[in-house]
Write a protein that holds these residues in place. Structure first.
Motif, mmCIF file in Angstrom:
data_model
loop_
_atom_site.group_PDB
_atom_site.id
_atom_site.type_symbol
_atom_site.label_atom_id
_atom_site.label_comp_id
_atom_site.label_asym_id
_atom_site.label_seq_id
_atom_site.Cartn_x
_atom_site.Cartn_y
_atom_site.Cartn_z
ATOM 1 N N THR A 94 0.821 -1.205 0.000
ATOM 2 C CA THR A 94 0.000 0.000 0.000
ATOM 3 C C THR A 94 0.859 1.260 0.000
ATOM 4 O O THR A 94 0.506 2.262 -0.643
ATOM 5 C CB THR A 94 -0.927 -0.006 1.229
ATOM 6 O OG1 THR A 94 -1.631 -1.242 1.279
ATOM 7 C CG2 THR A 94 -1.921 1.134 1.171
ATOM 8 N N ALA B 224 1.799 2.264 -3.481
ATOM 9 C CA ALA B 224 0.684 2.839 -4.238
ATOM 10 C C ALA B 224 0.370 4.255 -3.787
ATOM 11 O O ALA B 224 0.031 5.126 -4.603
ATOM 12 C CB ALA B 224 -0.560 1.948 -4.086
ATOM 13 N N THR B 225 0.501 4.520 -2.490
ATOM 14 C CA THR B 225 0.217 5.870 -1.996
ATOM 15 C C THR B 225 1.246 6.877 -2.512
ATOM 16 O O THR B 225 0.913 8.049 -2.719
ATOM 17 C CB THR B 225 0.197 5.877 -0.463
ATOM 18 O OG1 THR B 225 1.436 5.340 0.028
ATOM 19 C CG2 THR B 225 -0.945 5.047 0.069
ATOM 20 N N LEU C 99 -0.026 8.017 -5.775
ATOM 21 C CA LEU C 99 -1.164 8.933 -5.622
ATOM 22 C C LEU C 99 -0.716 10.298 -5.131
ATOM 23 O O LEU C 99 -1.254 11.335 -5.560
ATOM 24 C CB LEU C 99 -2.188 8.333 -4.650
ATOM 25 C CG LEU C 99 -2.916 7.071 -5.132
ATOM 26 C CD1 LEU C 99 -3.790 6.509 -4.027
ATOM 27 C CD2 LEU C 99 -3.759 7.386 -6.371
ATOM 28 N N VAL D 232 -3.482 4.835 -10.177
ATOM 29 C CA VAL D 232 -3.273 3.557 -9.496
ATOM 30 C C VAL D 232 -4.464 2.657 -9.793
ATOM 31 O O VAL D 232 -5.622 3.033 -9.528
ATOM 32 C CB VAL D 232 -3.106 3.739 -7.972
ATOM 33 C CG1 VAL D 232 -3.009 2.370 -7.283
ATOM 34 C CG2 VAL D 232 -1.857 4.564 -7.677
ATOM 35 N N VAL E 228 -6.264 -0.665 -8.717
ATOM 36 C CA VAL E 228 -6.368 -1.597 -7.590
ATOM 37 C C VAL E 228 -7.143 -2.812 -8.078
ATOM 38 O O VAL E 228 -8.341 -2.726 -8.359
ATOM 39 C CB VAL E 228 -7.063 -0.955 -6.380
ATOM 40 C CG1 VAL E 228 -7.031 -1.909 -5.188
ATOM 41 C CG2 VAL E 228 -6.396 0.370 -6.024
ATOM 42 N N GLN F 79 -5.726 0.275 5.062
ATOM 43 C CA GLN F 79 -5.239 0.437 3.699
ATOM 44 C C GLN F 79 -6.154 1.350 2.892
ATOM 45 O O GLN F 79 -5.685 2.223 2.142
ATOM 46 C CB GLN F 79 -5.127 -0.936 3.032
ATOM 47 C CG GLN F 79 -4.017 -1.807 3.594
ATOM 48 C CD GLN F 79 -4.049 -3.208 3.011
ATOM 49 O OE1 GLN F 79 -5.024 -3.942 3.185
ATOM 50 N NE2 GLN F 79 -2.992 -3.582 2.317
ATOM 51 N N THR G 138 -5.728 4.939 3.972
ATOM 52 C CA THR G 138 -4.458 5.492 3.484
ATOM 53 C C THR G 138 -4.546 5.852 2.020
ATOM 54 O O THR G 138 -4.055 6.915 1.586
ATOM 55 C CB THR G 138 -3.336 4.465 3.719
ATOM 56 O OG1 THR G 138 -3.277 4.131 5.109
ATOM 57 C CG2 THR G 138 -1.998 5.033 3.273
ATOM 58 N N LEU G 139 -5.177 5.013 1.215
ATOM 59 C CA LEU G 139 -5.327 5.322 -0.206
ATOM 60 C C LEU G 139 -6.210 6.541 -0.415
ATOM 61 O O LEU G 139 -5.923 7.395 -1.280
ATOM 62 C CB LEU G 139 -5.917 4.111 -0.940
ATOM 63 C CG LEU G 139 -5.020 2.880 -1.084
ATOM 64 C CD1 LEU G 139 -5.791 1.737 -1.732
ATOM 65 C CD2 LEU G 139 -3.775 3.203 -1.911
ATOM 66 N N ARG H 19 -4.966 10.038 -2.192
ATOM 67 C CA ARG H 19 -5.583 10.556 -3.412
ATOM 68 C C ARG H 19 -6.027 12.004 -3.236
ATOM 69 O O ARG H 19 -5.837 12.847 -4.118
ATOM 70 C CB ARG H 19 -6.778 9.678 -3.783
ATOM 71 C CG ARG H 19 -7.378 10.027 -5.158
ATOM 72 C CD ARG H 19 -8.736 9.399 -5.318
ATOM 73 N NE ARG H 19 -9.695 9.944 -4.352
ATOM 74 C CZ ARG H 19 -10.317 11.116 -4.502
ATOM 75 N NH1 ARG H 19 -10.063 11.876 -5.558
ATOM 76 N NH2 ARG H 19 -11.174 11.537 -3.593
ATOM 77 N N LEU I 102 -7.714 6.942 -8.926
ATOM 78 C CA LEU I 102 -7.870 5.550 -8.526
ATOM 79 C C LEU I 102 -8.801 4.841 -9.500
ATOM 80 O O LEU I 102 -9.882 5.345 -9.819
ATOM 81 C CB LEU I 102 -8.463 5.458 -7.115
ATOM 82 C CG LEU I 102 -7.486 5.459 -5.933
ATOM 83 C CD1 LEU I 102 -8.269 5.487 -4.628
ATOM 84 C CD2 LEU I 102 -6.584 4.232 -5.983
ATOM 85 N N TYR J 237 -1.543 -2.055 -8.922
ATOM 86 C CA TYR J 237 -1.452 -2.444 -7.511
ATOM 87 C C TYR J 237 -2.198 -3.755 -7.289
ATOM 88 O O TYR J 237 -3.430 -3.809 -7.396
ATOM 89 C CB TYR J 237 -2.027 -1.330 -6.631
ATOM 90 C CG TYR J 237 -2.112 -1.675 -5.164
ATOM 91 C CD1 TYR J 237 -1.152 -2.468 -4.526
ATOM 92 C CD2 TYR J 237 -3.163 -1.192 -4.387
ATOM 93 C CE1 TYR J 237 -1.243 -2.772 -3.185
ATOM 94 C CE2 TYR J 237 -3.262 -1.488 -3.035
ATOM 95 C CZ TYR J 237 -2.296 -2.279 -2.445
ATOM 96 O OH TYR J 237 -2.389 -2.592 -1.112
#
Length: 416
Positions: free
Chosen positions: A104, A107-108, A111, A117, A119, A129, A132-133, A137, A144, A264
């Motif tokens: 994660t 991926a962040t 962003l 990203v 998913v 998770q 956090t995403l 973003r 996303l 991701y």
């Protein structure tokens, strides 16, 4: 007397003595001749070697082939039906830089930098998770792309999109007049229904500024809202499903927006994941093929060595059984087999033996003599005694119980 020749290796046997310097039959110059099983054993050895060799080669080939790619749903390097190598390869041919991340935090970072990203399994992410995403973003103004998210995962990312149903049959969907750029150049999308990669395709309901496209019933297969794009079917990105209808146009145009894409794939080894790493997860990739190879070798060895060497030796052992257990065991066997006459004969024989012993007729074996000795001591007639002690048939369990009771009363009457 000369020494006995050594036993044969193929078939062990007792050494045969020889006399007068004459060698035992089947020997030449003091060397034992091969036993009768020697040719069969020699024929089995090449086959055993061949089987072991084939097992080793199969394990090595499986390990090498598996090392080229990691197979799984929407794996970017997998050429299998559930993989997404075709989509990734075409994106790279279009000068899109595709990075594969499994944590994660990676991926962040994309962003935060304003990148896109994808998913592949948002429904498997934990609350930490997803939070956090969502924060990354909003902070970095990234984009996303979610593949079949469920209600819980969408609730952390946006409140304008929610699941509204599913497509359980193969369906072709067309964009509506208000789709605009959300159709991404696709005129028809095909989804397999309940046979899809993640099961039935999901339809989504939009509200507020969110927009839906490729609608069916009360929902849409594609939805978008404030930097979040939702794909209602994972088969739009698989090697098997991307070639159907205009699925490839949607997949490529939706992912080729910034020139950079982070693919991701959530992994159980992610430190932010709720499911910790299992013991098997710490093993190297070649541990699985090696375990299969060892199992194959063990099975072949058991088959080769599991032949019988001779008959089982039965040795009589002293056994002590209580009389009560013998009586109960015999009674149960007679009951299960329905042998009422045999049970009645056993009761009469035992009762006659005890009566003869009490009357002093130890050597008397004739029924007539026993009846004659009983008549003066009991109130029964000779006919009644003959019916009681003679071979009268017993037709039911109730008659057998009555017989036992009558014999018991007869013995008690003699005791008086």
């Amino acid at each position: 007397m000369s020494p006995a020749p050594p036993p044969s290796i193929a078939a062990p046997s007792a050494p045969a003595p020889t006399t007068g310097g004459t060698t035992a039959p089947g020997t030449t110059g003091g060397t034992a001749a091969p036993g009768p099983d020697a040719p069969a054993a020699e024929r089995r050895r090449p086959w055993l070697v061949i089987l072991v060799t084939l097992a080793v080669l199969a394990a090595v080939l499986a390990s090498v082939a598996r090392g080229f790619y990691r197979d799984g749903p929407l794996e970017p390097d997998a050429p299998t039906a559930q993989g997404s190598k075709a989509v990734v390869q075409v994106l790279e041919d279009l000068d899109v830089e595709v990075d594969v991340d499994r944590h994660t935090t990676d991926a962040t970072e994309t962003l935060h930098g304003g990148g896109t990203v994808l998913v592949t399994a948002p429904s498997s992410l934990s609350a930490q998770q997803l939070t956090t995403l969502a924060d990354a973003r909003e902070a970095g103004d990234g984009r996303l792309v979610l593949v079949e998210p469920d209600f819980v995962s969408l609730s952390y990312l946006t409140s304008d999109i929610a699941p509204a149903g599913s497509l359980r049959t193969p369906t072709d969907l067309s964009p509506g007049p208000d789709c605009g750029d959300l159709a991404h150049g696709a005129r028809t999308l095909h989804v397999p229904g309940a046979d899809g990669l993640y099961g039935p395709s999901t339809l989504y309901r939009t509200s507020g500024p969110a927009q839906g496209c490729f609608g069916s019933g009360e929902g849409s297969l594609i939805a978008a809202s404030d930097g979040i794009l939702v794909l209602g079917s994972a088969d739009l990105l698989t090697n098997e499903g991307v070639a159907a209808a205009d699925n490839s146009a949607l997949a490529l145009n939706a992912l080729d927006s910034t020139g950079e894409l982070t693919w991701y794939v959530p992994s159980p080894s992610d430190p932010m994941s709720t499911s910790g790493q299992t013991i098997l997860g710490y093993l190297p990739s070649w541990a699985g093929p090696l375990a299969l190879w060892l199992l194959a070798v063990a099975a072949i060895a058991l088959i080769a060595l599991g032949r019988r060497f001779g008959p089982v030796v039965v040795e009589p052992l002293p056994v002590t059984v209580r009389p009560q257990e013998l009586v109960l065991g015999r009674a149960r066997m007679l009951q299960q087999s329905g042998s009422r006459d045999a049970a009645a004969a056993s009761l009469r024989s035992a009762s006659a033996t005890r009566l003869a012993d009490r009357l002093g007729l130890r050597r008397e074996s004739d029924l007539e003599g026993l009846l004659a000795a009983l008549v003066p001591h009991v109130d029964h007639s000779p006919e009644q005694l003959r019916e009681l002690l003679g071979p009268t048939p017993v037709t039911s369990d109730q008659d057998l119980v009555h017989l036992a009771q009558d014999l018991d009363r007869l013995e008690k009457e003699i005791d008086r």
